[in-house]
Design a protein around this motif. Structure first.
Motif, PDB file in Angstrom:
ATOM      1  N   UNK A 104       0.397  -1.039  -0.022  1.00  0.00           N
ATOM      2  CA  UNK A 104       0.038   0.242   0.205  1.00  0.00           C
ATOM      3  C   UNK A 104       0.609   1.439  -0.338  1.00  0.00           C
ATOM      4  N   UNK A 105       0.522   2.065  -0.489  1.00  0.00           N
ATOM      5  CA  UNK A 105       0.502   3.708   0.103  1.00  0.00           C
ATOM      6  C   UNK A 105       0.180   4.696   0.746  1.00  0.00           C
ATOM      7  N   UNK A 106       0.546   4.862   1.635  1.00  0.00           N
ATOM      8  CA  UNK A 106       0.055   5.694   3.258  1.00  0.00           C
ATOM      9  C   UNK A 106       0.456   6.902   3.352  1.00  0.00           C
ATOM     10  N   UNK A 107      -0.571   7.413   3.169  1.00  0.00           N
ATOM     11  CA  UNK A 107      -0.655   8.784   3.955  1.00  0.00           C
ATOM     12  C   UNK A 107      -1.685   9.679   2.733  1.00  0.00           C
ATOM     13  N   UNK A 108      -2.082  11.037   4.013  1.00  0.00           N
ATOM     14  CA  UNK A 108      -2.941  11.774   3.709  1.00  0.00           C
ATOM     15  C   UNK A 108      -3.515  11.749   2.035  1.00  0.00           C
ATOM     16  N   UNK A 110      -3.858   9.828   0.112  1.00  0.00           N
ATOM     17  CA  UNK A 110      -3.747   8.671  -1.005  1.00  0.00           C
ATOM     18  C   UNK A 110      -4.784   8.552  -1.557  1.00  0.00           C
ATOM     19  N   UNK A 111      -5.887   8.002  -0.740  1.00  0.00           N
ATOM     20  CA  UNK A 111      -7.489   7.963  -1.394  1.00  0.00           C
ATOM     21  C   UNK A 111      -8.682   9.159  -2.307  1.00  0.00           C
ATOM     22  N   UNK A 419      -4.595   4.618   3.270  1.00  0.00           N
ATOM     23  CA  UNK A 419      -3.724   3.952   2.872  1.00  0.00           C
ATOM     24  C   UNK A 419      -4.306   3.381   1.878  1.00  0.00           C
ATOM     25  N   UNK A 420      -3.461   3.289   0.072  1.00  0.00           N
ATOM     26  CA  UNK A 420      -4.162   2.777  -0.935  1.00  0.00           C
ATOM     27  C   UNK A 420      -3.508   0.971  -1.313  1.00  0.00           C
TER      28      UNK A 420
END
Length: 441
Positions: A104-108, A110-111, A419-420
């Motif tokens: 996943x890619x994490x962060x505000x 990302x989704x 996360x996405x």
């Protein structure tokens, strides 16, 4: 680099720019993401780039790839570049680190919705590199979506309406799956969204000293009764085709299906599992009591109190309908209150028989051949409503893996540790590339 690799690199940069919109005019500073996007397109042939800024730092960027046929249908990709604030102690990852781990890619953001924004930009650049398609393709990196678009899409639609086409628009979100009761699959497209009808209910009472409350008309008691009656309001279930199709797509037993469609059993919503609150929201006018105010000093009886209501309307439910519903709930108290209108925006919905919808349906069918495509409306808002108000169609589109349910996708919105899955990014890149070429080519 592949198109996916380019998208992922851009997504990481957009997350790290931390364009946090706290609903104040000087927040957001989407100029950082606008400049990143401008650099992303630097040197790309066949593009026209425009940047606009209604307030310092609140920048939107418009990238146009002209089509070869002026009579061909255009397509506009609306991707917002702002994100909501974070509660830092609740995060276990750096919210603006764009860390990649556990697939996943994490962060505000990302989704919501930087993965779609990055995808739209990357696909637009690829089309431009190839010389364009028959129809004109426009990518818009829009500021201020999280504050209802006053410095973004709303402003663009009012002040610069002709800078790009609003006829066919794609934005967030869509492409997640329904937990069908028999274990089969269904995938969703967002075709509309509820409206807003915010209200402030005022009541008056007798002022006086707190030591002598006997025989006073209490504003606080009265506003409490107003709240109680509104909470008990009789709110009817929707009768539209979208709600009916959503229920039927889950393949419940006949008794549960009938209870949901007729509104005879609130307990039946439990059958939706993690989607129960969403299902209730998109099948009813909802009235959330969110703010109450009265008094200042503990020894003074206040003469005024008010209650604020976050009301979300279904298509066709007007301001008059909302006010009539409130008055009916208040009964004999209705004549003792003042109903003040705050933000009011009607619900918007696009048809499911447009060429763009048919294209989305075909592309999703290529990914998930045995899954019916189910149109849904959103309980919240998006920039697509501005295009619909100008006579265009607008749909929320992405592509998520079979395991990603609608409940899971919505659960990531504005959440801690947002996360996405990288698999979903890869699918969405392929999906947008297919849609753009199918629709414009």
């Amino acid at each position: 680099m592949t198109l996916y690799d380019e998208t992922l690199t851009l997504l990481q940069e957009l997350i790290r720019n931390a364009c946090v919109n706290d609903l104040t005019p000087d927040s957001g500073q989407e100029i950082r993401n606008a400049e990143s996007l401008e650099r992303f397109f630097e040197g790309t042939p066949n593009v026209k780039i425009t940047k606009l800024e209604p307030h310092p730092g609140r920048t939107s960027i418009i990238v146009t790839v002209p089509g070869s046929d002026p009579d061909a249908e255009p397509l506009t990709l609306l991707g917002h570049t702002d994100v909501v604030p974070v509660d830092l102690p609740k995060w276990t990852k750096d919210p603006f680190g764009a860390e990649i781990s556990d697939g996943q890619i994490w962060g505000r953001g990302s989704v919501d919705m930087l993965f779609i924004t990055a995808t739209q930009a990357a696909v637009t650049r690829q089309v431009a590199r190839e010389g364009g398609l028959r129809g004109t393709l426009t990518f818009v990196g829009v500021a201020d979506e999280e504050a209802r678009g006053g410095l973004g899409a709303k402003w663009l639609s009012e002040e610069h309406q002709n800078l790009f086409s609003w006829k066919n628009c794609l934005s967030e979100s869509g492409g997640s799956h329904l937990p069908v009761h028999d274990g089969s699959d269904a995938v969703v497209i967002n075709v509309g969204e509820k409206g807003a009808a915010q209200r402030r209910i005022h009541v008056n009472g007798d002022a006086g000293h707190g030591s002598i409350p006997f025989d006073r008309d209490s504003a606080i008691v009265k506003i409490g009764e107003v709240a109680r009656r509104i909470a008990a309001a009789d709110l009817k279930v929707a009768k539209d085709d979208i709600w009916q199709g959503f229920v039927q797509a889950h393949r419940f037993d006949p008794e549960t299906e009938q209870a949901l469609l007729s509104g005879t059993s609130p307990e039946a919503y439990a059958e939706f599992g993690g989607l129960s609150r969403f299902a209730h929201a998109v099948s009813h006018l909802t009235i959330a009591q969110t703010v109450v105010r009265a008094g200042q000093a503990i020894n003074v009886l206040p003469s005024h109190a008010y209650l604020e209501l976050d009301i979300r309307t279904l298509p066709g439910q007007t301001n008059d309908y909302v006010d009539d519903t409130l008055r009916a709930a208040l009964g004999d108290l209705a004549d003792e209150v003042e109903i003040e209108h705050l933000i009011s925006e009607e619900a918007t919905v696009s048809p499911t028989d447009s060429r763009l919808y048919n294209t989305l349906e075909k592309v999703l069918g290529d990914f998930f051949p045995d899954a019916p495509v189910v149109p849904i409306i959103s309980s919240g808002g998006s920039d697509l409503r501005f295009g619909r108000r100008l006579g265009g169609v607008g749909y929320g589109f992405a592509v998520h893996a079979r395991e990603r349910t609608l409940a899971e996708a919505m659960g990531q919105l504005h959440s801690h540790d947002e996360a996405l899955y990288l698999e979903d990014l890869e699918l969405t890149v392929r999906g947008y590339d297919s849609v753009v070429r199918e629709f414009l080519g």
